[in-house]
Design an enzyme around this catalytic site. Structure first.
Site, PDB file in Angstrom:
ATOM      1  CE  LYS A  22      -1.742   1.597   3.977  1.00  0.00           C
ATOM      2  NZ  LYS A  22      -1.378   3.003   4.285  1.00  0.00           N
ATOM      3  CG  ASN A  23       2.223   2.706   3.518  1.00  0.00           C
ATOM      4  OD1 ASN A  23       1.081   3.066   3.226  1.00  0.00           O
ATOM      5  ND2 ASN A  23       2.576   2.448   4.759  1.00  0.00           N
ATOM      6  CB  CYS A 117      -4.359  11.238  11.697  1.00  0.00           C
ATOM      7  SG  CYS A 117      -4.077   9.470  11.601  1.00  0.00           S
ATOM      8  NE  ARG A 122       0.105  10.402  10.024  1.00  0.00           N
ATOM      9  CZ  ARG A 122      -0.282   9.352   9.282  1.00  0.00           C
ATOM     10  NH1 ARG A 122      -1.445   8.767   9.546  1.00  0.00           N
ATOM     11  NH2 ARG A 122       0.449   8.909   8.293  1.00  0.00           N
ATOM     12  CG  ASP A 305       3.215   1.591   9.568  1.00  0.00           C
ATOM     13  OD1 ASP A 305       3.451   1.847   8.391  1.00  0.00           O
ATOM     14  OD2 ASP A 305       2.852   2.446  10.407  1.00  0.00           O
ATOM     15  NE  ARG A 397      -7.442   4.291   5.417  1.00  0.00           N
ATOM     16  CZ  ARG A 397      -7.022   5.489   5.814  1.00  0.00           C
ATOM     17  NH1 ARG A 397      -7.436   5.963   6.960  1.00  0.00           N
ATOM     18  NH2 ARG A 397      -6.183   6.180   5.071  1.00  0.00           N
TER      19      ARG A 397
HETATM   20  C1  EPZ Z   1       4.065   7.078   6.407  1.00  0.00           C
HETATM   21  O1  EPZ Z   1       3.224   8.119   6.924  1.00  0.00           O
HETATM   22  C2  EPZ Z   1       3.172   5.844   6.261  1.00  0.00           C
HETATM   23  N1  EPZ Z   1       2.093   6.146   5.352  1.00  0.00           N
HETATM   24  C3  EPZ Z   1       2.613   5.465   7.630  1.00  0.00           C
HETATM   25  O2  EPZ Z   1       1.875   4.246   7.502  1.00  0.00           O
HETATM   26  C4  EPZ Z   1       3.761   5.195   8.582  1.00  0.00           C
HETATM   27  O3  EPZ Z   1       3.261   4.944   9.870  1.00  0.00           O
HETATM   28  C5  EPZ Z   1       4.695   6.425   8.639  1.00  0.00           C
HETATM   29  O4  EPZ Z   1       5.131   6.783   7.322  1.00  0.00           O
HETATM   30  C6  EPZ Z   1       5.933   6.166   9.475  1.00  0.00           C
HETATM   31  O5  EPZ Z   1       6.622   5.061   9.015  1.00  0.00           O
HETATM   32  C7  EPZ Z   1       2.344   6.100   4.008  1.00  0.00           C
HETATM   33  O6  EPZ Z   1       3.429   5.846   3.544  1.00  0.00           O
HETATM   34  C8  EPZ Z   1       1.183   6.389   3.107  1.00  0.00           C
HETATM   35  P1  EPZ Z   1       5.922  10.515   8.491  1.00  0.00           P
HETATM   36  P2  EPZ Z   1       3.744   9.636   6.927  1.00  0.00           P
HETATM   37  O7  EPZ Z   1       5.769  11.793   7.734  1.00  0.00           O
HETATM   38  O8  EPZ Z   1       4.610   9.883   5.776  1.00  0.00           O
HETATM   39  C9  EPZ Z   1       6.058  13.920  11.820  1.00  0.00           C
HETATM   40  C10 EPZ Z   1       0.091   2.744   7.792  1.00  0.00           C
HETATM   41  O9  EPZ Z   1      -0.290   2.185   8.841  1.00  0.00           O
HETATM   42  N2  EPZ Z   1       5.975  14.892  10.702  1.00  0.00           N
HETATM   43  O10 EPZ Z   1       7.125   9.715   8.214  1.00  0.00           O
HETATM   44  O11 EPZ Z   1       2.547  10.500   7.123  1.00  0.00           O
HETATM   45  C11 EPZ Z   1       4.798  13.073  11.965  1.00  0.00           C
HETATM   46  O12 EPZ Z   1       3.815  13.738  12.705  1.00  0.00           O
HETATM   47  C12 EPZ Z   1       0.473   4.236   7.828  1.00  0.00           C
HETATM   48  O13 EPZ Z   1       0.196   2.185   6.704  1.00  0.00           O
HETATM   49  C13 EPZ Z   1       6.058  16.239  10.980  1.00  0.00           C
HETATM   50  O14 EPZ Z   1       6.173  16.652  12.140  1.00  0.00           O
HETATM   51  O15 EPZ Z   1       4.616   9.640   8.268  1.00  0.00           O
HETATM   52  C14 EPZ Z   1       5.337  11.830  12.648  1.00  0.00           C
HETATM   53  O16 EPZ Z   1       5.410  12.049  14.020  1.00  0.00           O
HETATM   54  C15 EPZ Z   1       0.115   4.893   9.111  1.00  0.00           C
HETATM   55  N3  EPZ Z   1       5.996  17.123   9.941  1.00  0.00           N
HETATM   56  C16 EPZ Z   1       6.734  11.690  12.038  1.00  0.00           C
HETATM   57  O17 EPZ Z   1       7.067  12.967  11.499  1.00  0.00           O
HETATM   58  C17 EPZ Z   1       5.857  16.706   8.629  1.00  0.00           C
HETATM   59  O18 EPZ Z   1       5.786  17.545   7.719  1.00  0.00           O
HETATM   60  C18 EPZ Z   1       6.848  10.643  10.936  1.00  0.00           C
HETATM   61  O19 EPZ Z   1       5.782  10.840  10.047  1.00  0.00           O
HETATM   62  C19 EPZ Z   1       5.771  15.333   8.374  1.00  0.00           C
HETATM   63  C20 EPZ Z   1       5.842  14.432   9.426  1.00  0.00           C
END
Ligand code: EPZ
Length: 422
Positions: A22-23, A117, A122, A305, A397
């Protein structure tokens, strides 16, 4: 409303084929916006999130055809749009992945802010900061991000923290920018590396994807994409947790072990046997399950995850497991549901202390997010009696017919109509 009914107690035996990731599929679908030609993705999982991104591409003027696990994305005669509406983005925050491609390809984009979320705030500040580094003018009005640029210009972007979709958004934007971009402190997840491979197939010049520093030399134009999506390491990890919890032995066809090293190491420590036999990977548990500690971290650390699924497994392990969540501030929503099944879990800030118990009892439980729902199914496999997991739309999902895949290896798992409130 659908629910999943799990009747516990069966050991698992047989073969499960791991589906596309998915990701990885979501950023690859967004990347099709970078080219005007007809792109084709194969091994795409049939998931609600893929459907949502397909609907978004249609709103953006693409013609999307889904035939089994092949998705074709072409240009509609009505021409392209640049607005990603709230109604679609609120269903799936990964919709933000169209922002980079749109402003890079069309010089402007209007994308709804994803909003809150279940697992955490996020924010997308790193996505916006990166686009500003490439010369985009960014403003936020009425819940929408407005991004404008004549043409993006290559630059150095230093992320304050590794962000998966943030890195992916900027890789795609930089692929059509003028000159070279250097992305520093990038996410190193396998799905980021996969996007790098796909962009290079489209004629981009991306190097270092999968490491902390990525270089992108921008192109004036990109070719359509023809690509088979990599297998889903988190789906594979979830089935490993199912065997770890229920016992037995299965063949996990297509499990990407290289991308699962932090999970494999932890599960072996807990007593799960993970072996490669030629192209087959066998997952077995015949002896006692031992408790292990884990702290989630960006790749190659232990994936957030997989935290919930590991916790479900640890509920029946000998000893106490200390699980610490460092990525998302609210990713223990499965704990009260596992406690309803008799689990002994104490939360202290971002750490869960899981005391293994001799038995869990089936109960009606509520899914709160994608991976939490998977952990409730795993716990149901070892619980005495029936577990009824409600709100399975969370599960759909990210898991394609999980009940059929588990049913195929001897688990008593059924999709049922649940009366009453969801
Ligand atoms: C990706 O989400 C995945 N989703 C998530 O999988 C996964 O949990 C996550 O990466 C971490 O591995 C997809 O790839 C579609 P991040 P993403 O930006 O990109 C903070 C699942 O279960 N952050 O790496 O949204 C954020 O709040 C899903 O399949 C900021 O502060 O995660 C978090 O604490 C859930 N500012 C951390 O960074 C930003 O601009 C990591 O989030 C972006 C992120």
């Amino acid at each position: 409303m659908d629910a999943i009914r799990v009747r516990g107690g069966n050991r698992l035996k047989g073969r499960i084929v791991v589906g596309g990731a998915k990701n990885a599929a979501l950023p690859l679908l967004a990347a099709t916006l970078l080219s005007d030609g007809e792109s084709r993705l194969r091994n795409v999982p049939r998931l609600r999130d893929v459907g949502t991104l397909g609907a978004l591409l249609e709103v953006l003027g693409r013609v999307v055809t889904i035939d089994k696990d092949t998705v074709t994305v072409g240009l509609s005669s009505e021409g392209s749009g640049v607005e990603a509406p709230y109604d679609l983005v609120r269903q799936m925050r990964a919709s933000v992945l169209v922002l980079g491609p749109l402003v890079a390809r069309f010089g402007n984009a209007k994308v709804s802010l994803p909003g809150g979320c279940a697992i955490g705030a996020r924010p997308i500040d790193q996505h916006l900061k990166g686009l500003e580094c490439l010369g985009a003018r960014i403003s936020v009005e009425h819940g929408y991000v407005l991004a404008e640029a004549n043409r993006l210009v290559g630059a150095e972007i230093v992320f304050d923290l590794p962000t998966v979709t943030g890195t992916e958004n900027l890789m795609m934007a930089a692929a059509l920018a003028k000159g070279r971009s250097t992305l520093v402190n990038c996410a190193r997840e396998p799905e980021v590396e996969e996007l790098g491979r796909a962009l290079n197939k489209m004629g981009a010049r991306v190097s270092g994807a999968g490491t902390a520093v990525i270089h992108v030399d921008g192109s004036d134009e990109l070719l359509p994409l023809d690509h088979a999506v990599m297998p889903d390491r988190i789906e594979a990890g979830t089935f490993m947790a199912a065997v770890g919890a229920a016992g037995g032995e299965i063949i996990l066809d297509g499990a990407p072990l290289e991308e699962l090293e932090p999970v494999v190491a932890k599960f072996r420590q807990a007593g799960v046997e993970i072996e490669r036999h030629g192209s087959d990977i066998t997952i077995g548990r015949h002896g006692p399950l031992k408790s292990v500690d884990a702290t989630t971290a960006p790749h190659p650390g232990f994936p957030t995850d997989m935290q919930a699924q590991l916790m479900a497994m640890m509920c029946r392990a000998e000893g106490r497991a200390v699980l610490t969540e460092t990525i998302f501030e609210n990713r223990f929503m499965h704990v009260p549901e596992l406690q309803r099944m008799g689990a002994r879990i104490e939360i202290r800030h971002n750490t869960a202390l899981v005391e293994g118990v001799l038995g869990l009892s089936g109960a009606a439980v509520m899914a709160t997010d994608l991976r939490a729902s998977a952990s409730l199914v795993v716990a149901g496999l070892v619980a005495e009696g029936d577990t009824l997991v409600r709100r399975v739309y969370h599960l759909d999902r990210g898991y394609e017919t999980i009940e059929k895949k588990l049913g195929g290896v001897g688990a008593d798992v059924k999709r049922v109509r649940a009366e009453g409130n969801p």
